[in-house]
Write an enzyme that holds these catalytic residues in place. Structure first.
Site, PDB file in Angstrom:
ATOM      1  N   ARG A 281      37.110  32.416  37.877  1.00  0.00           N
ATOM      2  CA  ARG A 281      38.604  32.821  37.107  1.00  0.00           C
ATOM      3  C   ARG A 281      38.173  34.057  36.455  1.00  0.00           C
ATOM      4  NH1 ARG A 281      41.422  30.522  32.444  1.00  0.00           N
ATOM      5  NH2 ARG A 281      43.497  30.754  32.708  1.00  0.00           N
TER       6      ARG A 281
ATOM      7  N   HIS B  42      40.688  37.251  36.730  1.00  0.00           N
ATOM      8  CA  HIS B  42      41.414  37.751  35.736  1.00  0.00           C
ATOM      9  C   HIS B  42      40.993  39.126  35.472  1.00  0.00           C
ATOM     10  CE1 HIS B  42      43.547  33.953  33.913  1.00  0.00           C
ATOM     11  NE2 HIS B  42      43.287  33.997  35.180  1.00  0.00           N
TER      12      HIS B  42
ATOM     13  N   GLY C  53      41.864  46.538  37.261  1.00  0.00           N
ATOM     14  CA  GLY C  53      40.843  46.604  38.474  1.00  0.00           C
ATOM     15  C   GLY C  53      39.605  45.942  37.904  1.00  0.00           C
TER      16      GLY C  53
ATOM     17  N   ASN D 278      44.290  33.947  28.633  1.00  0.00           N
ATOM     18  CA  ASN D 278      42.881  34.061  28.820  1.00  0.00           C
ATOM     19  C   ASN D 278      42.354  33.212  27.618  1.00  0.00           C
ATOM     20  OD1 ASN D 278      42.673  35.533  31.048  1.00  0.00           O
ATOM     21  ND2 ASN D 278      42.811  37.486  29.879  1.00  0.00           N
TER      22      ASN D 278
ATOM     23  N   HIS E  12      41.182  26.640  42.912  1.00  0.00           N
ATOM     24  CA  HIS E  12      41.629  25.673  41.898  1.00  0.00           C
ATOM     25  C   HIS E  12      40.974  24.163  42.308  1.00  0.00           C
ATOM     26  CE1 HIS E  12      45.364  27.878  40.328  1.00  0.00           C
ATOM     27  NE2 HIS E  12      44.341  28.280  39.915  1.00  0.00           N
TER      28      HIS E  12
END
Length: 335
Positions: free
Chosen positions: A71, A75, A81, A103, A202
């Site tokens: 993750r 993120h 980028g 976050n 997920h």
């Protein structure tokens, strides 16, 4: 007249040669600008091994760290980028990405990156970027949970800017519908199929209750639960995430059946109306994405191959290889 024709033909030939050379030069420059597999073979031969060791150590201490690192890569890449801007700490004058509501407190695995970076700085000072460490760690996390290993092109540099507001603006929310998801991924150069493929990650990890409780207690500003959510699963979630609970950081597994294994459980859950987020269950509202969910559910080996390819492509979003980036000595601070 014949001389003019010959002169024109020579001129045309030279022009064609010039164009061909120019195209070849452009192709060479483009190849030079790309990331490379085995980028650290000479400058820091043990770089990928050290990252893999730290991921393994973190995973055996806390199996959920693998999902956190996958993750983290996602993120990171979706904001400015793949430049490790997600690792930068906030300061008194600026709130960084890691402290955005998207976050914090859900993102984890920072200690794995810190440990790998510390060892690499001792061995190969100033050689290995934090952005590449994240990319390696995400690959190793997929592999250690049963996914396919893949080669990671490297050579990224680290960014010098990290803003909480940009995380909120760029990261897809768990409340997104299929059109919003498709657009969010298209904005980063990823296809709808790659969106469905990457959503399958997920299948590992956990979620904070706050990310989905509106589906249980206040769906569309009513007291009813989301009708697309399986009633028995909703009942189970209500027990795990009581309405009005004051317990901080309540979490549930994303895929209760196998939350530490990179399998097709996510897609099976979505087909059974047990997708945890609105952004999961919405994949059945579009014929194309629903077909991809079915395909991935029925052929886990195909999905694992597609996931590896999608991760490589995602890992090349907005990479920095020039003076706009740097190689941080401490992943949490700009040099």
């Amino acid at each position: 007249m014949a001389k003019l024709v010959r002169r024109a033909m020579r001129s045309k030939k030279l022009t064609c040669v010039s164009i061909a050379f120019f195209l070849l030069l452009c192709q060479f420059v483009q190849l030079e600008a790309q990331l490379q597999v085995g980028f650290y073979t000479s400058s820091c031969p043990l770089a990928e091994f050290i990252v893999k060791y730290e991921v393994s150590k973190g995973f055996f201490s806390d199996r959920g760290v693998a999902a956190g690192l996958v993750r983290m890569h996602f993120h990171d890449c979706f904001v400015r980028g793949c430049d490790a801007s997600v690792l930068i700490d906030s300061t008194s004058s600026s709130t960084a990405e890691k402290d955005s509501t998207a976050n914090n407190p859900s993102l984890r695995g920072f200690e794995v990156i810190d440990n790998a970076k510390a060892r690499l700085e001792t061995l190969c000072q100033g050689k290995v970027s934090c952005a590449d460490i994240i990319a390696f760690a995400a690959r190793d996390s997929i592999e250690i949970t049963g996914g396919l290993g893949y080669d990671v092109p490297a050579g990224r540099k680290d960014g010098k800017v990290s803003l909480s507001s940009e995380a909120s603006a760029n990261l897809p929310a768990p409340t997104f519908n299929v059109n919003q998801l498709t657009q969010a991924f298209a904005n980063k150069g990823l296809t709808q199929e790659e969106m469905v493929t990457l959503s399958g990650a997920h299948t590992i990890g956990r979620s904070h209750c706050t990310s989905f409780t509106t589906r249980l207690y206040n769906f569309n500003a009513t007291t009813n639960q989301d009708p697309s959510l399986d009633p028995l699963y909703a009942s189970q979630l209500r027990q795990q995430c009581p309405k009005g609970s004051t317990i901080p950081n309540l979490v549930v597994p994303m895929n209760p059946g196998s939350s530490a294994t990179m399998d097709s459980g996510y897609y099976m859950d979505v087909l059974a109306n047990r997708g945890l987020f609105t952004s999961d269950q919405t994949l059945l509202t579009n014929q194309d994405t629903a077909d991809q969910v079915n395909q991935n559910a029925m052929n886990v080996f195909l999905w694992r191959r597609k996931l590896a390819a999608a991760m490589v492509k995602m890992g090349q979003i907005g990479v920095k290889k020039d003076d706009t980036g740097e190689i941080r000595s401490n992943c949490r601070k700009i040099n």
